[in-house]
Design a protein around this motif. Structure first.
Motif, PDB file in Angstrom:
ATOM      1  N   TYR A  32       0.823  -1.285   0.137  1.00 48.27           N
ATOM      2  CA  TYR A  32      -0.127  -0.062   0.064  1.00 48.27           C
ATOM      3  C   TYR A  32       0.833   1.306   0.033  1.00 48.27           C
ATOM      4  N   PHE A  71      -5.024  -0.371   8.031  1.00 43.74           N
ATOM      5  CA  PHE A  71      -4.991   0.173   6.731  1.00 43.74           C
ATOM      6  C   PHE A  71      -5.421   1.838   7.102  1.00 43.74           C
ATOM      7  N   ARG A  75      -3.300   4.905   6.345  1.00 41.77           N
ATOM      8  CA  ARG A  75      -3.551   6.141   5.405  1.00 41.77           C
ATOM      9  C   ARG A  75      -3.279   7.455   6.149  1.00 41.77           C
ATOM     10  N   GLU A 133      -9.767   7.043  -3.015  1.00 43.21           N
ATOM     11  CA  GLU A 133      -8.904   6.184  -2.275  1.00 43.21           C
ATOM     12  C   GLU A 133      -9.870   5.025  -1.788  1.00 43.21           C
ATOM     13  N   LEU A 137      -8.135   1.322  -2.388  1.00 39.38           N
ATOM     14  CA  LEU A 137      -8.182   0.353  -1.298  1.00 39.38           C
ATOM     15  C   LEU A 137      -8.565  -0.969  -1.778  1.00 39.38           C
ATOM     16  N   GLU A 141      -5.502  -3.079  -2.609  1.00 44.37           N
ATOM     17  CA  GLU A 141      -5.126  -3.585  -1.574  1.00 44.37           C
ATOM     18  C   GLU A 141      -6.053  -4.616  -1.220  1.00 44.37           C
ATOM     19  N   LEU A 143      -9.021  -5.004   0.141  1.00 41.25           N
ATOM     20  CA  LEU A 143      -9.891  -4.807   1.179  1.00 41.25           C
ATOM     21  C   LEU A 143     -11.239  -4.948   0.887  1.00 41.25           C
ATOM     22  N   ALA A 148     -12.418  -0.926   3.803  1.00 38.81           N
ATOM     23  CA  ALA A 148     -11.971   0.276   2.880  1.00 38.81           C
ATOM     24  C   ALA A 148     -12.865   1.254   3.928  1.00 38.81           C
ATOM     25  N   ALA A 151     -11.049   2.086   7.131  1.00 41.67           N
ATOM     26  CA  ALA A 151      -9.688   2.742   6.816  1.00 41.67           C
ATOM     27  C   ALA A 151      -9.877   4.275   6.470  1.00 41.67           C
TER      28      ALA A 151
END
Length: 187
Positions: A32, A71, A75, A133, A137, A141, A143, A148, A151
């Motif tokens: 990430y 996460f 962030r 974002e 994510l 990532e 997620l 997410a 996060a």
């Protein structure tokens, strides 16, 4: 194998319970950070684990998974890093060039379909920051939308609707082969 949420909660009274979390999530968190700040990823990862350990007692399983919480920590660390870098650049350069602070240059280098890159980059940059974002994510990532959401710090339902909106904007804005290429990835 203990669930992440149990380990994180237990680590508040038993610090060694935090160690398996580091082993399980370091690779994903490092990925990430590398995609967003390649030159500082290693240092930022260290800061993520320091912050996560220091604030482990604030984790609330009712608000989401431990992975989403981690996460979120990453962030926040990344956001502070970017703010610090922007302040440093402002002190050293009276008029910073906007292209040097563009985090999407790294995205361009990693896109498989080179013909789609300029248009996709423009479309991603047009998305509101939270939608962008969330999309990254989930797409990069891996997620879940709920992770997410944790996060980013918004409710899961809000995240799902913003994610749907972001995907629709990308699909609707891309024409021809670009749209076909991305339909499977972002549908």
């Amino acid at each position: 194998m203990d669930p992440d949420e149990d380990l994180l909660a237990r680590s508040a009274r038993e610090p060694t319970a935090f160690e398996p979390l580091v082993a399980r999530h370091t690779t994903a968190l490092h990925g990430y950070l590398v995609r967003r700040a390649p030159d500082a990823a290693d240092d930022l990862l260290s800061e993520v684990w320091l912050q996560a350990y220091a604030h482990r007692a604030t984790f609330d399983a009712a608000r989401g998974s431990a992975r989403g919480w981690l996460f979120g920590v990453a962030r926040n660390v990344l956001s502070r890093h970017r703010q610090s870098a922007a302040r440093a650049a402002a002190r050293t350069e009276p008029r910073p060039d906007a292209t040097t602070a563009d985090p999407w240059q790294a995205v361009d280098r990693r896109l498989d379909a080179a013909s789609v890159a300029p248009e996709l980059r423009r479309r991603l940059a047009e998305l509101p920051p939270t939608e962008r974002e969330l999309l990254l994510l989930v797409a990069w990532e891996q997620l879940t939308p709920a992770e997410a959401a944790a996060a980013v710090g918004i409710p899961a339902g809000t995240a799902r609707s913003r994610l749907h909106r972001a995907r629709a904007r990308l699909r609707d804005g891309l024409a021809g082969p670009a749209r076909t290429t991305l339909t499977g990835d972002f549908a």
